[in-house]
Enzyme design. Structure first.
Site, PDB file in Angstrom:
ATOM      1  N   HIS A  40      70.673  28.500  65.698  1.00  0.00           N
ATOM      2  CA  HIS A  40      71.985  29.070  66.007  1.00  0.00           C
ATOM      3  C   HIS A  40      71.804  30.509  66.512  1.00  0.00           C
ATOM      4  O   HIS A  40      71.487  31.413  65.736  1.00  0.00           O
ATOM      5  CB  HIS A  40      72.841  29.028  64.723  1.00  0.00           C
ATOM      6  CG  HIS A  40      74.262  29.430  64.959  1.00  0.00           C
ATOM      7  ND1 HIS A  40      75.217  29.444  63.961  1.00  0.00           N
ATOM      8  CD2 HIS A  40      74.904  29.822  66.082  1.00  0.00           C
ATOM      9  CE1 HIS A  40      76.368  29.843  64.456  1.00  0.00           C
ATOM     10  NE2 HIS A  40      76.209  30.093  65.740  1.00  0.00           N
ATOM     11  N   HIS A  46      69.594  32.569  63.604  1.00  0.00           N
ATOM     12  CA  HIS A  46      69.224  31.969  62.312  1.00  0.00           C
ATOM     13  C   HIS A  46      69.158  30.461  62.487  1.00  0.00           C
ATOM     14  O   HIS A  46      69.497  29.927  63.535  1.00  0.00           O
ATOM     15  CB  HIS A  46      70.232  32.353  61.227  1.00  0.00           C
ATOM     16  CG  HIS A  46      71.633  31.896  61.517  1.00  0.00           C
ATOM     17  ND1 HIS A  46      72.529  32.653  62.236  1.00  0.00           N
ATOM     18  CD2 HIS A  46      72.273  30.742  61.221  1.00  0.00           C
ATOM     19  CE1 HIS A  46      73.667  31.989  62.352  1.00  0.00           C
ATOM     20  NE2 HIS A  46      73.539  30.818  61.754  1.00  0.00           N
ATOM     21  N   ASP A  48      70.401  26.877  60.630  1.00  0.00           N
ATOM     22  CA  ASP A  48      71.297  26.325  59.622  1.00  0.00           C
ATOM     23  C   ASP A  48      70.690  25.045  59.079  1.00  0.00           C
ATOM     24  O   ASP A  48      70.406  24.103  59.824  1.00  0.00           O
ATOM     25  CB  ASP A  48      72.678  26.075  60.239  1.00  0.00           C
ATOM     26  CG  ASP A  48      73.402  27.384  60.534  1.00  0.00           C
ATOM     27  OD1 ASP A  48      73.618  28.165  59.595  1.00  0.00           O
ATOM     28  OD2 ASP A  48      73.705  27.643  61.720  1.00  0.00           O
ATOM     29  N   LYS A 188      48.863  50.789  86.534  1.00  0.00           N
ATOM     30  CA  LYS A 188      48.846  51.525  85.279  1.00  0.00           C
ATOM     31  C   LYS A 188      50.233  52.097  85.060  1.00  0.00           C
ATOM     32  O   LYS A 188      50.754  52.809  85.903  1.00  0.00           O
ATOM     33  CB  LYS A 188      47.807  52.652  85.329  1.00  0.00           C
ATOM     34  CG  LYS A 188      47.657  53.314  83.981  1.00  0.00           C
ATOM     35  CD  LYS A 188      46.473  54.222  83.910  1.00  0.00           C
ATOM     36  CE  LYS A 188      46.289  54.735  82.475  1.00  0.00           C
ATOM     37  NZ  LYS A 188      47.535  54.981  81.742  1.00  0.00           N
ATOM     38  N   ASP A 190      53.241  54.190  83.135  1.00  0.00           N
ATOM     39  CA  ASP A 190      53.344  55.493  82.510  1.00  0.00           C
ATOM     40  C   ASP A 190      54.418  55.446  81.439  1.00  0.00           C
ATOM     41  O   ASP A 190      55.582  55.734  81.703  1.00  0.00           O
ATOM     42  CB  ASP A 190      53.737  56.497  83.617  1.00  0.00           C
ATOM     43  CG  ASP A 190      53.398  57.906  83.217  1.00  0.00           C
ATOM     44  OD1 ASP A 190      52.772  58.079  82.168  1.00  0.00           O
ATOM     45  OD2 ASP A 190      53.775  58.813  83.972  1.00  0.00           O
ATOM     46  N   GLU A 331      50.586  55.970  88.411  1.00  0.00           N
ATOM     47  CA  GLU A 331      49.433  56.729  87.950  1.00  0.00           C
ATOM     48  C   GLU A 331      48.093  56.248  88.482  1.00  0.00           C
ATOM     49  O   GLU A 331      47.151  57.017  88.618  1.00  0.00           O
ATOM     50  CB  GLU A 331      49.348  56.550  86.440  1.00  0.00           C
ATOM     51  CG  GLU A 331      49.695  57.722  85.612  1.00  0.00           C
ATOM     52  CD  GLU A 331      49.504  57.355  84.156  1.00  0.00           C
ATOM     53  OE1 GLU A 331      48.401  57.551  83.650  1.00  0.00           O
ATOM     54  OE2 GLU A 331      50.450  56.857  83.543  1.00  0.00           O
TER      55      GLU A 331
HETATM   56 MN    MN Z   1      75.147  29.300  61.727  1.00  0.00          MN
END
Ligand code: MN
Length: 479
Positions: A40, A46, A48, A188, A190, A331
């Site tokens: 979810h 999270h 469920d 490179k 920076d 750079e």
């Molecule tokens: Mn939920």
């Protein structure tokens, strides 16, 4: 009369959510043997966890998902019972509604119940991902924990590393043309080097001196959403772009020192994570895989968003890459051997950085007051670098490259570090030592300069900014 689904119905408006909202009626009789785990992507990601029981789905929200390892219990927050129809629900709950965000079915199957009480539930899951014996036990109120009772679910999997120090590049010349086919060339960048760990909804951002800085760069928390249940360790650089669209260390300075940036600062100076290496992915460590294999896996992640992206790597022509980096105002380039493994914390020969400008990290050991406009404040900084024996040697003074804001911030910080004696281990020439304010050598900064003189001084140094991500003890002369 309230029933088991009253709380569920109260939170939802059937006209606004695609979730099933069954009318009040006698609860269906099931077999008490179905489980579902839904991923979810709500305000916080999270999982469920729902078990069919007496006509409803008894539910817990798991911020880090189902544990794979009996040694690591995960939090499970008991939530309202859901209707049985919910076991097949997947879809988009509109923003602003309860649980707004996308729901997908992570796993679904049958289970056997071994124990069921108000404070403890033991089940055996028969799913395609979730398999084995699990115990849920209440620790207080709606707070429970979920524990895996069987041996680790994926014994063949590599554990996710807790801390991987970034592999470093050696300064030097690009590989010769007849060897170029063995190398890949990257720009490179920076900014601030950072290893990012994403693990079931949690994101850690760790800099080279092992500092956790995700609160400084909260936009990277969005990587939890992006990766979902894939555990990942990435290596890369946090950069901020200037108005011309080039990575700008000066611009990033506005973010580097702010622990909890305001919404307006986040809006004004956003950062982007340039992920250029992949160290771990979904149970597999890539540390001993070659650059080419890691790069292919990295590109397979599809990181391509304003706040995180994978910058290109070029094959073949190093001098063209270097010329391109110069034309873009960057750079320099980093050449990486295509058959090399990832060597955490090591500065080896497999990565070579070639730069257009010379830069040096320095430790601030003191400051001198300015004149005219800068009277009373900082006029210049007295700086040093460590030698091989760890002695802090005076390397000169830097009086240009500052903005007024930088000087104000530095003055405030340096006043707190003031001390009576010079922190340098060698003698500071009288012309510099006279009227100097000495400080405890705790602050690291960065300067650009033209060359080292024969007397160990930086010629024409100009200030670039503080490096809170670096440790003073690590500051030595760059080759
Ligand atoms: Mn939920």
């Amino acid at each position: 009369m309230a029933d088991k689904l009253t709380a569920y119905r109260k939170k939802r408006d059937q006209k606004r959510t695609p979730e099933p909202v069954p009318p009040k009626k006698p609860l269906p009789k099931g077999n008490d043997d179905t489980f579902v785990i839904q991923e979810h992507h709500a305000r916080r990601l999270h999982w469920d966890f729902r078990l069919e029981r007496d006509g409803v789905l008894v539910s817990w929200a798991l911020p880090r998902g189902v544990p794979d390892d009996p040694k690591r219990n995960h939090l499970a927050v008991h939530t309202e019972d859901h209707p049985l129809e919910y076991a097949s629900f997947a879809g988009e709950i509109p923003k602003g509604e309860y649980g707004g965000g996308s729901v997908t079915i992570w796993d679904r199957g049958t289970y056997e119940c071994e124990k069921w009480s108000d404070s403890e539930v033991k089940v055996v899951l028969h799913g395609s991902k979730a398999q084995g014996r699990y115990a849920l036990f209440r620790t207080g109120g709606d707070q429970w924990m979920i524990h895996r009772m069987d041996p680790p679910a994926h014994p063949e999997a590599d554990p996710m590393p807790e801390l991987v120090r970034p592999m470093l590049a050696t300064a030097g010349a690009l590989p010769p043309a007849d060897q170029e086919h063995r190398w890949a060339f990257e720009m490179k960048w920076d900014g601030v080097r950072a290893v990012v760990y994403v693990d079931h909804g949690t994101v850690r951002v760790v800099t080279r001196n092992d500092r956790e800085v995700v609160s400084t760069y909260p936009e990277l928390r969005g990587l939890a959403e992006f990766f979902g249940d894939r555990t990942v360790v990435l290596d890369g650089e946090i950069v901020a772009f200037d108005e011309k669209g080039r990575p700008s260390f000066g611009t990033l300075q506005q973010r580097m020192h702010v622990q909890r940036p305001t919404a307006s600062l986040l809006d004004r100076v956003p950062v982007t994570y340039l992920a250029f290496d992949l160290i771990y992915l979904a149970g597999t460590s890539l540390i001993s895989k070659s650059y080419d294999e890691r790069r292919a896996a990295l590109e397979g992640l599809g990181l391509d968003a304003p706040r995180w992206t994978t910058p290109p790597a070029f094959e073949g022509d190093g001098s063209a890459a270097l010329a391109a980096s110069e034309a873009q105002g960057l750079e320099g380039v980093v050449a990486k051997r295509r058959d090399s493994v990832y060597e955490p914390g090591r500065r080896g020969a497999a990565w070579i950085k070639a730069k257009h400008v010379r830069m040096q990290e320095v430790v601030i050991g003191g400051w001198k007051e300015g004149e005219g406009r800068r009277a009373g404040g900082i006029g210049s900084l007295l700086i040093g670098v460590h030698d091989e024996e760890g002695r802090l040697l005076f390397a000169g003074h830097v009086g240009t490259g500052f903005t007024a804001r930088m000087l104000d911030d530095l003055a405030a910080t340096l006043r707190k570090l003031e001390r009576k004696t010079s922190p340098f281990d060698d003698e500071v020439p009288r012309s510099h030592a006279k009227d100097a304010h000495w400080v405890t050598p705790k602050l690291v900064g960065e300067v650009v300069f033209t060359e080292w003189t024969g007397t160990n001084r930086l010629r024409h140094p100009a200030w670039r900014g503080l490096r809170p991500d670096k440790d003073p003890a690590d500051v030595v002369r760059e080759p």
